[in-house]
Design an enzyme around this catalytic site. Structure first.
Site, PDB file in Angstrom:
ATOM      1  N   GLU A 236      -5.052   1.447  12.741  1.00 14.18           N
ATOM      2  CA  GLU A 236      -3.983   2.400  12.412  1.00 14.18           C
ATOM      3  C   GLU A 236      -4.075   3.666  13.268  1.00 14.18           C
ATOM      4  O   GLU A 236      -3.959   4.792  12.771  1.00 14.18           O
ATOM      5  CB  GLU A 236      -4.024   2.732  10.914  1.00 14.18           C
ATOM      6  CG  GLU A 236      -3.746   1.508  10.044  1.00 14.18           C
ATOM      7  CD  GLU A 236      -3.612   1.825   8.562  1.00 14.18           C
ATOM      8  OE1 GLU A 236      -3.912   2.965   8.162  1.00 14.18           O
ATOM      9  OE2 GLU A 236      -3.211   0.927   7.803  1.00 14.18           O
TER      10      GLU A 236
ATOM     11  N   TYR B 104       2.254  -2.657   2.754  1.00 11.99           N
ATOM     12  CA  TYR B 104       2.004  -2.726   1.320  1.00 11.99           C
ATOM     13  C   TYR B 104       3.312  -2.432   0.587  1.00 11.99           C
ATOM     14  O   TYR B 104       4.154  -1.671   1.076  1.00 11.99           O
ATOM     15  CB  TYR B 104       0.947  -1.708   0.896  1.00 11.99           C
ATOM     16  CG  TYR B 104      -0.417  -1.966   1.494  1.00 11.99           C
ATOM     17  CD1 TYR B 104      -1.294  -2.869   0.897  1.00 11.99           C
ATOM     18  CD2 TYR B 104      -0.828  -1.309   2.647  1.00 11.99           C
ATOM     19  CE1 TYR B 104      -2.549  -3.103   1.439  1.00 11.99           C
ATOM     20  CE2 TYR B 104      -2.080  -1.535   3.197  1.00 11.99           C
ATOM     21  CZ  TYR B 104      -2.938  -2.439   2.589  1.00 11.99           C
ATOM     22  OH  TYR B 104      -4.166  -2.681   3.125  1.00 11.99           O
TER      23      TYR B 104
ATOM     24  N   GLU C 187      -3.465  -6.514   7.222  1.00 14.40           N
ATOM     25  CA  GLU C 187      -3.455  -5.831   5.919  1.00 14.40           C
ATOM     26  C   GLU C 187      -2.102  -6.056   5.260  1.00 14.40           C
ATOM     27  O   GLU C 187      -1.074  -5.680   5.819  1.00 14.40           O
ATOM     28  CB  GLU C 187      -3.694  -4.320   6.064  1.00 14.40           C
ATOM     29  CG  GLU C 187      -5.113  -3.926   6.378  1.00 14.40           C
ATOM     30  CD  GLU C 187      -5.319  -2.425   6.249  1.00 14.40           C
ATOM     31  OE1 GLU C 187      -4.683  -1.800   5.364  1.00 14.40           O
ATOM     32  OE2 GLU C 187      -6.103  -1.869   7.035  1.00 14.40           O
TER      33      GLU C 187
END
Length: 358
Positions: free
Chosen positions: A25, A96, A144
């Site tokens: 990230e 997410y 992720e």
């Protein structure tokens, strides 16, 4: 020094790790190593060249955007890959999802966003490859992804600033519901449908921290609702990924339009003649009629079928816990298979899996 420490701790030989992420990230200003896209792309390129001098067989992942809502999304991937396209093998994605503002219909459409995210990164990566006239094609590492109630975490973290330091505090221990399980099922469907390019995908995390499993210190452990779609797909998705051509009624939410009420993916294993079919019904209140042409996979028998949905006394917010583990896939028999067609009546807000064989 470090090899001596490794040997002293019982590992005589090197670990021979082959897959490496070149940072994490790095587009995020919250990261200590935050860089501009050009700075990071140059660093990733030089690091990749140095690593391949040590081991020519490593596979390397360049950091893509931390999520598709980043203001630099798209331009970040393009600039980074223009600097390191030939020296890396993958570009990473993170995402997410959570239910916000009492809007379950947008939450249930999360996989629509995931589809768009994946396809945008594929298009950008391929455009860079064409621009630099490369014969190489990069794959995607979705390293992720999960349902994560990050808004709750932000609130909890603010409250925790005045608490004493603990060696293993409770952090991000979300309780997952039936709704969350259906969303995770659709996210798995999206990843499977894009399996020609998404060749690495890691659900984050596994235990306690936004985990498939929860446990109490020194006590009991239990299975979260979101673990079941993951386990079923891990076990049954084998062989070739099938291109599912589907038609379904759709709905509009505050965030998305034309969201299919029924979401599906499928695999076929030529060696065993088995087909795995994974289907979600996003409707909160209505059952869905399913009709599938299975002549192409010659399915003659359903070995097993299970569905996860609200049972008597439950609702979409029901979850599992240390003293109650009642949200589980149940045997599903509301289907018929004959004359090359599978028909079924899917319960409202459900995740249903069929294991068929020729």
């Amino acid at each position: 020094y470090w090899s001596d420490r490794r040997i002293a701790n019982g590992a005589q030989s090197p670990f021979d790790i082959k897959l490496w992420c070149l940072g994490n990230e790095v587009d995020g200003p919250w990261q200590v190593g935050h860089k501009t896209a050009y700075e990071y792309g140059r660093l990733a390129n030089e690091t990749a060249k140095a690593m391949r001098l040590i081991d020519s067989e490593v596979e390397l992942v360049a950091c893509g955007s931390s999520n598709s809502r980043m203001p630099t999304f798209g331009s970040w991937e393009s600039t980074v890959l223009e600097q390191c396209y030939e020296t890396v093998d993958y570009v990473s994605l993170h995402s997410y999802y959570e239910e916000l503002n009492g809007d379950p219909l947008s939450f249930l459409a999360s996989a629509v966003d995931l589809d768009n995210f994946i396809e945008a990164v594929i298009a950008t990566s391929d455009a860079v490859g064409a621009k630099i006239k490369s014969r190489k094609r990069l794959n995607l590492s979705f390293d992720e992804w999960n349902v994560w109630y990050a808004s709750r975490f932000s609130s909890d973290r603010a409250q925790a600033e005045d608490t004493p330091w603990l060696p293993h505090p409770r952090i991000i221990e979300d309780d997952y519901t039936i709704t969350d399980a259906v969303v995770v099922g659709t996210l798995l469907n999206s990843l499977l449908r894009h399996g020609d390019r998404v060749t690495v995908a890691c659900q984050a995390q596994l235990i306690n921290v936004i985990g498939l499993l929860r446990s109490e210190p020194g006590g009991e452990a239990w299975t979260q609702t979101i673990a079941y779609p993951f386990e079923q797909m891990r076990r049954l998705a084998r062989g070739q990924i099938l291109q599912v051509i589907a038609q379904a009624d759709s709905y509009d939410s505050a965030s998305y339009t034309d969201v299919p009420l029924v979401d599906a993916s499928a695999t076929y294993d030529n060696e065993t003649g088995r087909t795995g079919l994974f289907v979600a019904n996003r409707s909160l209140t209505e059952s869905a009629s399913l009709s599938v042409d299975v002549r192409g996979v010659r399915a003659k028998r359903v070995r097993a079928s299970h569905t996860l949905h609200a049972q008597a006394g439950q609702d979409r917010h029901s979850s599992n816990g240390v003293s109650h583990d009642s949200v589980t896939p149940r045997s599903f028999d509301s289907y018929a298979l004959g004359d090359g067609r599978l028909t079924a009546n899917l319960p409202p807000l459900s995740w249903t899996v069929f294991d068929m064989e020729a």
